[in-house]
Enzyme design. Sequence first.
Site, short mmCIF file in Angstrom:
data_model
loop_
_atom_site.label_atom_id
_atom_site.label_comp_id
_atom_site.label_asym_id
_atom_site.label_seq_id
_atom_site.Cartn_x
_atom_site.Cartn_y
_atom_site.Cartn_z
CB THR A 78 -7.79 3.20 10.81
OG1 THR A 78 -6.84 3.96 10.06
CG2 THR A 78 -7.87 3.76 12.21
CG ASP A 95 -2.05 0.91 1.22
OD1 ASP A 95 -2.48 1.27 0.10
OD2 ASP A 95 -2.55 1.29 2.30
CG HIS A 96 -0.75 4.95 0.42
ND1 HIS A 96 -1.07 6.00 -0.40
CD2 HIS A 96 -1.91 4.55 0.99
CE1 HIS A 96 -2.36 6.23 -0.33
NE2 HIS A 96 -2.89 5.36 0.50
CB VAL A 113 -10.64 -1.89 5.84
CG1 VAL A 113 -10.96 -1.82 7.32
CG2 VAL A 113 -11.88 -1.65 5.00
N GLY A 156 -9.31 4.83 2.69
CA GLY A 156 -9.94 5.45 3.86
C GLY A 156 -11.28 4.84 4.21
ZN LIG Z 1 -4.65 4.86 1.31
#
Ligand SMILES: [Zn+2]
Length: 280
Positions: free
Chosen positions: A233, A82-83, A231, A209
């Site tokens: 957090t 991710d990212h 998903v 987010g």
């Molecule tokens: Zn993200």
Amino acid sequence: MAYVNMIEMMNQATKGRYAIGAFNFFNYLTARTIIETCEERKSPVILQTSVKTVRQLGTAHIMDMVLPLMKKTSVPVALHLDHCKETEVAKQCMDAGWSSIMYDGSSFAFEENVAKTKEIVAYAKKKDISVEGELGAIVGVEEDIVVDDHAGSLADVDLSVRFTAETGVDAFAPAIGTAHGMYKGKPKLDYERFSDIRGRVKTNLVVHGGTGLADDVFRRLIQIGASKINVSTAIKMAYFRGMKASDGLTEPLQADRMMEKEVQEVVTHCIGVFGSVGKA
Ligand SMILES: [Zn+2]
């Protein structure tokens, strides 16, 4: 072996109007719980690692940990980074065995984002790895990536068309007002923009987010055409809920079960709302 990249599962999801949950894991317990929960409900799944997790655990350890789980499971599972803002880290993960990579060049000017993303796509294609790109800036805090609300800009529709066509990414995450971490107040999503992008872009769409969005918001985004929802957090919060609930126990295995149960509940809820149950 159900260890795949995310192209086919996203294609199927886009066609069938459901979304695949992309859940972040950070240790064996979370990885196993996510996979087993999805397997039980016959849902395809994307396992995500942040760059921070890769840095702390190392690519070899992560592969040792999840490869047996991915090989064993009966449902399609992709291992996605991710990212990633650094080309080197992205290549390191692709060499180590990740089946999917997000290259996040959203902090660069458009042309540079395109050029850098294209470089990753070229490298990934040779290894049958899928690539996700981002345009606009998704606000909030995710791992070490902080984008404040004022600096955050939504993805331009015309540029989204150009970005996806020029880079050849397999998945596209346009900034539409969702945020990382916890939402401060009610999320303000630009559904119209998302719908315009869906209408003009051929690439499968991703929503970042996911934590804190209401179920009807998810359904609306999926109806428009989101086929991957991130998903992270919520998984971390579930893990800590289990940890707090186990305070005072003296049996670690019992504590593990409490953390598993919390993570399981979040994943079960998400894949139910995303509509991916029974699709594997
Ligand atoms: Zn993200």
